[in-house]
Design a protein around this motif. Structure first.
Motif, PDB file in Angstrom:
ATOM      1  N   LEU A  74      31.280 -23.218 -10.393  1.00  0.00           N
ATOM      2  CA  LEU A  74      30.166 -23.647 -11.225  1.00  0.00           C
ATOM      3  C   LEU A  74      28.993 -22.710 -10.994  1.00  0.00           C
ATOM      4  N   VAL A  75      28.485 -22.155 -12.079  1.00  0.00           N
ATOM      5  CA  VAL A  75      27.354 -21.225 -12.016  1.00  0.00           C
ATOM      6  C   VAL A  75      26.121 -21.957 -12.556  1.00  0.00           C
ATOM      7  N   GLU A  76      25.108 -22.108 -11.724  1.00  0.00           N
ATOM      8  CA  GLU A  76      23.889 -22.815 -12.103  1.00  0.00           C
ATOM      9  C   GLU A  76      22.788 -21.806 -12.431  1.00  0.00           C
ATOM     10  N   VAL A  77      22.239 -21.909 -13.618  1.00  0.00           N
ATOM     11  CA  VAL A  77      21.183 -20.997 -14.051  1.00  0.00           C
ATOM     12  C   VAL A  77      19.866 -21.392 -13.385  1.00  0.00           C
ATOM     13  N   VAL A  78      19.173 -20.408 -12.827  1.00  0.00           N
ATOM     14  CA  VAL A  78      17.847 -20.608 -12.238  1.00  0.00           C
ATOM     15  C   VAL A  78      16.913 -19.565 -12.847  1.00  0.00           C
ATOM     16  N   VAL A  79      15.957 -19.998 -13.650  1.00  0.00           N
ATOM     17  CA  VAL A  79      15.018 -19.080 -14.297  1.00  0.00           C
ATOM     18  C   VAL A  79      13.860 -18.813 -13.339  1.00  0.00           C
ATOM     19  N   VAL A  80      13.592 -17.549 -13.066  1.00  0.00           N
ATOM     20  CA  VAL A  80      12.543 -17.169 -12.115  1.00  0.00           C
ATOM     21  C   VAL A  80      11.476 -16.330 -12.821  1.00  0.00           C
ATOM     22  N   ILE A  81      10.253 -16.468 -12.373  1.00  0.00           N
ATOM     23  CA  ILE A  81       9.124 -15.700 -12.909  1.00  0.00           C
ATOM     24  C   ILE A  81       8.743 -14.623 -11.896  1.00  0.00           C
ATOM     25  N   PRO A  82       8.721 -13.349 -12.284  1.00  0.00           N
ATOM     26  CA  PRO A  82       8.316 -12.300 -11.340  1.00  0.00           C
ATOM     27  C   PRO A  82       6.896 -12.542 -10.846  1.00  0.00           C
ATOM     28  N   SER A  83       6.679 -12.264  -9.572  1.00  0.00           N
ATOM     29  CA  SER A  83       5.347 -12.481  -8.996  1.00  0.00           C
ATOM     30  C   SER A  83       4.410 -11.305  -9.243  1.00  0.00           C
ATOM     31  N   ASP A  84       4.947 -10.167  -9.644  1.00  0.00           N
ATOM     32  CA  ASP A  84       4.126  -8.960  -9.824  1.00  0.00           C
ATOM     33  C   ASP A  84       4.089  -8.532 -11.295  1.00  0.00           C
TER      34      ASP A  84
END
Length: 309
Positions: free
Chosen positions: A277-287
């Protein structure tokens, strides 16, 4: 190898699409107890997974919402949200979901049910809406004092087959025990009365590969981090598996928590084959650069304009 997928609430609850109402209810109770935040104080992902379990039951238990989901026309929003004021006690939570009003001490206990294990699914690995092979449920979570807990790292094969572990306690006592088969990452085993003063000692199993693959019975879990543009527009990305990387096609509009399944990419035992199972995690770049910030501000303006219209 390239694959496609849609969210699968049946797989999330570990049951077949032709399951009846009683099977749906039993599966929901099992998964809700497994992931309830009050019972998983040391698990940072329990709260998110608990919400997904609740969402799956809300959709599958409502013919109108289930029909909309199966036709791919979207999911009708629920009329209420049991989490607006936090997470209730587990039994109180079940009272809200199932509409029960009887006193807890007067309610008859429901017999325990064994998790379903499906036959071996053959064929090339690909993402599918069919349910994966359900792994046995882990032991009930327990609360442990920090200085009375040890972490033991196992390989995927050791977790699957069981292995002998030697543990030396703080007072020099040597403990030998056999871990159960079909174990998973995060399982806690209680060694009753072995610590000084007759206290219990807890053994936490860690089953994570260098690539970040978490093993739970026959299943393998992986968190796929994506930047917002890739999650919004869809993308092809290489995903590690126990047998090497495969290319996964992430559908457009994938939000954090979306589960994609790689069939047959878990562990195998005799005639049983697990999935990944592949769980999508959306991340926001800090820079973020100034140009990127300008694009996000424009997206925000467009979203506000859409709401006004």
């Amino acid at each position: 190898m390239t694959s496609t997928a849609n969210p699968d609430y049946w797989s999330l609850l570990g049951i077949r699409p032709d399951s009846d109402a009683a099977q749906l209810k039993r599966a929901f109770r099992r998964e809700a107890r497994r992931w309830h935040p009050d019972l998983n104080g040391n698990d940072p992902v329990a709260e998110e997974r608990f919400k997904l379990v609740n969402e799956a039951y809300a959709v599958l238990n409502d013919p109108r919402r289930r029909d909309a989901w199966q036709r791919g026309t979207g999911v009708v929003e629920a009329d209420d949200d049991p989490f607006t004021t936090g997470f209730p006690d587990f039994e109180d939570y079940l009272d809200v979901i199932f509409g029960r009003r009887e006193r807890r001490e007067d309610a008859a206990p429901e017999p325990a049910s064994e998790p379903e294990v499906m036959p071996w699914q053959t064929g090339d690995s690909h993402v599918s809406s069919e349910r994966p092979v359900a792994a046995p449920a882990p032991p009930p979570p327990v609360l442990a004092v920090e200085d009375l807990e040890s972490v033991v790292e196992l390989t995927p094969d050791q977790a699957l087959l069981g292995t002998q572990v030697e543990l030396t306690l703080g007072d020099g006592t040597l403990i030998q025990l056999d871990t159960p088969p079909f174990a998973g990452d995060g399982w806690r085993l209680r060694l009753e009365g072995v610590a000084p003063g007759g206290r219990d000692h807890f053994l936490q199993l860690r089953v994570i590969t260098e690539d970040g693959l978490r093993v739970d019975g026959l299943r393998v879990h992986y968190k796929l981090e994506l930047f917002p543009p890739d999650a919004a527009l869809g993308c092809a990305v290489d995903v590690p598996t126990l047998d090497g990387p495969v290319t996964l096609q992430v559908p457009p509009g994938s939000s954090s928590g979306r589960l994609l399944r790689l069939r047959g990419r878990g562990l195998s035992m005799e005639d049983q084959l697990g999935d990944q199972l592949v769980e999508v995690v959306v991340v926001i770049p800090s820079d973020l650069g100034e140009d990127e910030r300008a694009l996000y501000r424009r997206l925000q303006e467009l979203a506000l304009e859409s709401e006004i219209q």
